[in-house]
Design a protein around this motif. Sequence first.
Motif, PDB file in Angstrom:
ATOM      1  N   ASP A  31       0.700  -1.072   0.066  1.00 51.49           N
ATOM      2  CA  ASP A  31       0.169  -0.034  -0.187  1.00 51.49           C
ATOM      3  C   ASP A  31       0.782   1.437   0.010  1.00 51.49           C
ATOM      4  N   PRO A  77       2.923 -15.061 -15.406  1.00 49.48           N
ATOM      5  CA  PRO A  77       1.594 -16.121 -15.500  1.00 49.48           C
ATOM      6  C   PRO A  77       0.819 -15.887 -14.487  1.00 49.48           C
ATOM      7  N   LEU A  79      -1.236 -13.465 -13.186  1.00 45.37           N
ATOM      8  CA  LEU A  79      -2.732 -12.997 -13.229  1.00 45.37           C
ATOM      9  C   LEU A  79      -3.609 -13.358 -14.408  1.00 45.37           C
ATOM     10  N   LEU A  91       6.729  -6.168 -20.276  1.00 51.40           N
ATOM     11  CA  LEU A  91       6.680  -4.758 -20.027  1.00 51.40           C
ATOM     12  C   LEU A  91       6.473  -4.247 -21.552  1.00 51.40           C
ATOM     13  N   GLY A 114       3.372   2.660 -12.008  1.00 48.50           N
ATOM     14  CA  GLY A 114       4.000   1.912 -10.796  1.00 48.50           C
ATOM     15  C   GLY A 114       3.899   0.632 -11.171  1.00 48.50           C
ATOM     16  N   GLN A 121      12.005  -0.414 -14.347  1.00 48.64           N
ATOM     17  CA  GLN A 121      12.451  -0.705 -15.777  1.00 48.64           C
ATOM     18  C   GLN A 121      12.183   0.209 -16.880  1.00 48.64           C
TER      19      GLN A 121
HETATM   20  N1  LIG Z   1       3.691   6.134  -4.454  1.00 46.05           N
HETATM   21  C1  LIG Z   1       3.098   5.783  -5.754  1.00 46.05           C
HETATM   22  O1  LIG Z   1       3.076   6.579  -6.637  1.00 46.05           O
HETATM   23  C2  LIG Z   1       2.906   4.355  -5.863  1.00 46.05           C
HETATM   24  C3  LIG Z   1       2.586   3.905  -7.186  1.00 46.05           C
HETATM   25  C4  LIG Z   1       2.305   2.779  -7.597  1.00 46.05           C
HETATM   26  C5  LIG Z   1       2.578   1.682  -6.702  1.00 46.05           C
HETATM   27  N2  LIG Z   1       3.007   2.118  -5.319  1.00 46.05           N
HETATM   28  C6  LIG Z   1       3.174   0.940  -4.515  1.00 46.05           C
HETATM   29  O2  LIG Z   1       4.267   0.230  -4.774  1.00 46.05           O
HETATM   30  C7  LIG Z   1       4.075  -0.964  -4.339  1.00 46.05           C
HETATM   31  C8  LIG Z   1       3.977  -2.187  -5.271  1.00 46.05           C
HETATM   32  O3  LIG Z   1       5.172  -2.083  -6.521  1.00 46.05           O
HETATM   33  P1  LIG Z   1       6.098  -3.345  -6.431  1.00 46.05           P
HETATM   34  O4  LIG Z   1       7.235  -2.919  -6.997  1.00 46.05           O
HETATM   35  O5  LIG Z   1       6.178  -4.244  -5.442  1.00 46.05           O
HETATM   36  O6  LIG Z   1       5.178  -3.999  -7.517  1.00 46.05           O
HETATM   37  P2  LIG Z   1       4.569  -3.633  -9.083  1.00 46.05           P
HETATM   38  O7  LIG Z   1       5.784  -3.311  -9.974  1.00 46.05           O
HETATM   39  O8  LIG Z   1       3.427  -3.041  -9.005  1.00 46.05           O
HETATM   40  O9  LIG Z   1       4.307  -5.240  -9.658  1.00 46.05           O
HETATM   41  C9  LIG Z   1       5.218  -6.332  -9.784  1.00 46.05           C
HETATM   42  C10 LIG Z   1       4.786  -7.302 -10.658  1.00 46.05           C
HETATM   43  O10 LIG Z   1       4.591  -6.672 -12.075  1.00 46.05           O
HETATM   44  C11 LIG Z   1       4.917  -7.747 -12.807  1.00 46.05           C
HETATM   45  N3  LIG Z   1       6.193  -7.329 -13.643  1.00 46.05           N
HETATM   46  C12 LIG Z   1       7.169  -6.572 -13.194  1.00 46.05           C
HETATM   47  N4  LIG Z   1       8.127  -6.547 -14.499  1.00 46.05           N
HETATM   48  C13 LIG Z   1       7.490  -7.359 -15.340  1.00 46.05           C
HETATM   49  C14 LIG Z   1       8.051  -7.748 -16.723  1.00 46.05           C
HETATM   50  N5  LIG Z   1       9.031  -7.108 -17.144  1.00 46.05           N
HETATM   51  N6  LIG Z   1       7.554  -8.517 -17.304  1.00 46.05           N
HETATM   52  C15 LIG Z   1       6.183  -9.314 -16.655  1.00 46.05           C
HETATM   53  N7  LIG Z   1       5.593  -9.154 -15.645  1.00 46.05           N
HETATM   54  C16 LIG Z   1       6.282  -8.067 -14.971  1.00 46.05           C
HETATM   55  C17 LIG Z   1       4.981  -9.212 -12.144  1.00 46.05           C
HETATM   56  O11 LIG Z   1       3.877  -9.681 -11.762  1.00 46.05           O
HETATM   57  P3  LIG Z   1       3.526 -11.419 -11.635  1.00 46.05           P
HETATM   58  O12 LIG Z   1       4.172 -11.324 -10.407  1.00 46.05           O
HETATM   59  O13 LIG Z   1       2.262 -11.433 -12.001  1.00 46.05           O
HETATM   60  O14 LIG Z   1       4.564 -11.848 -13.013  1.00 46.05           O
HETATM   61  C18 LIG Z   1       5.683  -8.470 -10.839  1.00 46.05           C
HETATM   62  O15 LIG Z   1       5.480  -9.294  -9.535  1.00 46.05           O
HETATM   63  C19 LIG Z   1       2.788  -1.001  -3.585  1.00 46.05           C
HETATM   64  O16 LIG Z   1       3.088  -0.723  -2.086  1.00 46.05           O
HETATM   65  C20 LIG Z   1       1.986   0.045  -3.964  1.00 46.05           C
HETATM   66  O17 LIG Z   1       1.078   0.757  -2.951  1.00 46.05           O
HETATM   67  C21 LIG Z   1       3.220   3.321  -5.188  1.00 46.05           C
END
Ligand SMILES: NC(=O)c1ccc[n+]([C@@H]2O[C@H](COP(=O)([O-])OP(=O)(O)OC[C@H]3O[C@@H](n4cnc5c(N)ncnc54)[C@H](OP(=O)(O)O)[C@@H]3O)[C@@H](O)[C@H]2O)c1
Length: 178
Positions: A31, A77, A79, A91, A114, A121
């Motif tokens: 979050d 895979p 979702l 991506l 995000g 990336q």
């Molecule tokens: N402050 C802000 O502006 C902001 C904005 C957005 C999010 N956030 C926060 O950021 C956190 C989430 O970020 P996160 O880094 O943990 O996760 P994320 O970047 O939202 O998602 C990661 C997931 O994206 C998929 N993924 C990433 N790169 C990929 C690629 N090259 N090819 C295929 N799939 C890819 C994978 O999914 P699969 O595991 O399904 O393969 C991976 O587990 C949360 O806490 C959220 O609240 C903050």
Amino acid sequence: MMTEGLAGGLGLPIVLVAAVGENGVIGAQGDMPWRLPSDLRHFKDLTMGQPVVMGRKTFLSIGKPLSGRVNVVVSGPTLGPVEGIERASTLEEGLRLAGQAGRGRGARMIAVIGGGQIYAQTIDLADRLEITRVAVAPEGDTFFPMIDEASWREVARRGPVKGETDTAAVTFLTYERR
Ligand SMILES: NC(=O)c1ccc[n+]([C@@H]2O[C@H](COP(=O)([O-])OP(=O)(O)OC[C@H]3O[C@@H](n4cnc5c(N)ncnc54)[C@H](OP(=O)(O)O)[C@@H]3O)[C@@H](O)[C@H]2O)c1
């Protein structure tokens, strides 16, 4: 990087939109570590009508597709099909889908929203950064990549402002690639 060579080929600028703490934190335990209605309004104004690209974890954290925007969710895979989103398994595919959808709808940009994995990336491909700098340094587990001043130039700034129900003051910053 797989996505190198994509920038410029999409027909629309890539814009990273993020709210970032003073210590680079953007997320904690799936979050965001603040409540910022002012930033949610700013985010909506920026992204409405634009295709948005996000990672699976960010999509799950938002919990539903963002209305008025083509939602592209990047996921390996993990979702399955979800109504109201376009799923991309890389991506690169996600950016291409967003570019195609955006051009067809007269969008101004591809908004990358995000989270940490996706920003890391895409920052080298981005044309612009729309950063909400949050005046707090919370604990967290997800970070925005470093904004290197040799690559990025601040071109607009508004704030600081703090709405009544915001948990911190925010400054809205725009950076363009040098
Ligand atoms: N402050 C802000 O502006 C902001 C904005 C957005 C999010 N956030 C926060 O950021 C956190 C989430 O970020 P996160 O880094 O943990 O996760 P994320 O970047 O939202 O998602 C990661 C997931 O994206 C998929 N993924 C990433 N790169 C990929 C690629 N090259 N090819 C295929 N799939 C890819 C994978 O999914 P699969 O595991 O399904 O393969 C991976 O587990 C949360 O806490 C959220 O609240 C903050």
